[in-house]
Design an enzyme around this catalytic site. Sequence first.
Site, PDB file in Angstrom:
ATOM      1  N   GLU A 142      -7.540  17.323  34.341  1.00 51.82           N
ATOM      2  CA  GLU A 142      -7.561  18.718  34.782  1.00 51.82           C
ATOM      3  C   GLU A 142      -6.250  19.123  35.445  1.00 51.82           C
ATOM      4  OE1 GLU A 142      -8.192  22.003  37.729  1.00 51.82           O
ATOM      5  OE2 GLU A 142      -7.605  19.908  38.110  1.00 51.82           O
ATOM      6  N   ASP A 199      -9.509  13.161  37.584  1.00 51.83           N
ATOM      7  CA  ASP A 199      -8.102  12.848  37.820  1.00 51.83           C
ATOM      8  C   ASP A 199      -7.603  13.442  39.125  1.00 51.83           C
ATOM      9  OD1 ASP A 199      -8.379  15.398  36.545  1.00 51.83           O
ATOM     10  OD2 ASP A 199      -6.217  15.432  36.167  1.00 51.83           O
TER      11      ASP A 199
END
Length: 358
Positions: free
Chosen positions: A131, A75
């Site tokens: 994350e 991400d």
Amino acid sequence: MSSVPRLDLGQDVVALTESLCNIPSVSLAEGPLADALEAALRALPHLSVTRDGDAVVARTELGRAERVVLAGHLDTVPLTDPPNLPVRREGGYLVGRGTTDMKGGVAVQLCLAATLPQPNRDITFVFYDAEEISDEHNGLARLARQHPELLAADFAVLLEPTDDAVEGGCNGNVTALVHTRGRAAHSARPWMGHNAIHDLADVLARIERGQLPDAEVDGLVYRQSLNAVGISGGIAHNVIPDHAVVTVNLRFAPRWDADRAVSYLVDDVFAGLEVEIIDRSAGARPGLQRPAAADFVRALGLPVRAKQGWTDVARFSALGVPAVNFGPGESQFAHADDERCQIAQIVAAQEALTGWLA
């Protein structure tokens, strides 16, 4: 139904970084990129592949004496307006969202997965989601809870950007609210009440007295800090406040666990005050004395320093796996509107890890 984006793992690592970045994957929207990775990795016969949500784990099963994990998150933080994609090449850099944090590192993982069917150690490649947002969504944390066997290893490398160095372990982190209580009154008659905001002076003085010195752990020096990071209180300009709060953040060396750090705040620094712990994360010892870690450092021949922030290496440490941070990129560009990564660093990271594992 939309088709799965295609990733060509035969590209060089820089072109692959571009391809990864140009598949947007803002936190909680990593699905298309995870689909593309899964399809590309399942096409490699030397890997066994597991999908968990939007996390993808690929493993060699060669029966080697050691197993290492190479991990990276899929991400990114949100795109800018206008979007800082597609990626462009500019003056020796790839420029665009995700280049530094951390699709350059993910591209290195994928190139190694494609080009090393017979590594000298078994490798577990971990690509995980979420994350960049709150811990409850973190894909590596989910894997650690639900499938810890997939993360079992002798050593782990998290390919976050590290500015041409190896960063061992990481600091721990505790965030607390320190409350002061008073008695409300009209501000024209303050002697009728007790001002909770004025009591914060004692809290701030305790923070100054509570600073911790640098600490050496496994040969690396970690900087420790205690800071007020937020203050709130008061409801109106004509009311003496009866409640005030200081938000306090402690960064501590991995010689302590999270319980010891909390005890330091509650029993030592703020003894006798009302303290509410709202976040706590243990750090990670670097474990550089372990054979796999020592060989990694020797093979790369790069400077080794302590990681001063907190990273997901702590999740590996909690599972008993020593871990370091090493990946392409300069941390100053992470999350910036002009996020960028040196092309040479991406190539160098691939070459360094190939030399260690080939």
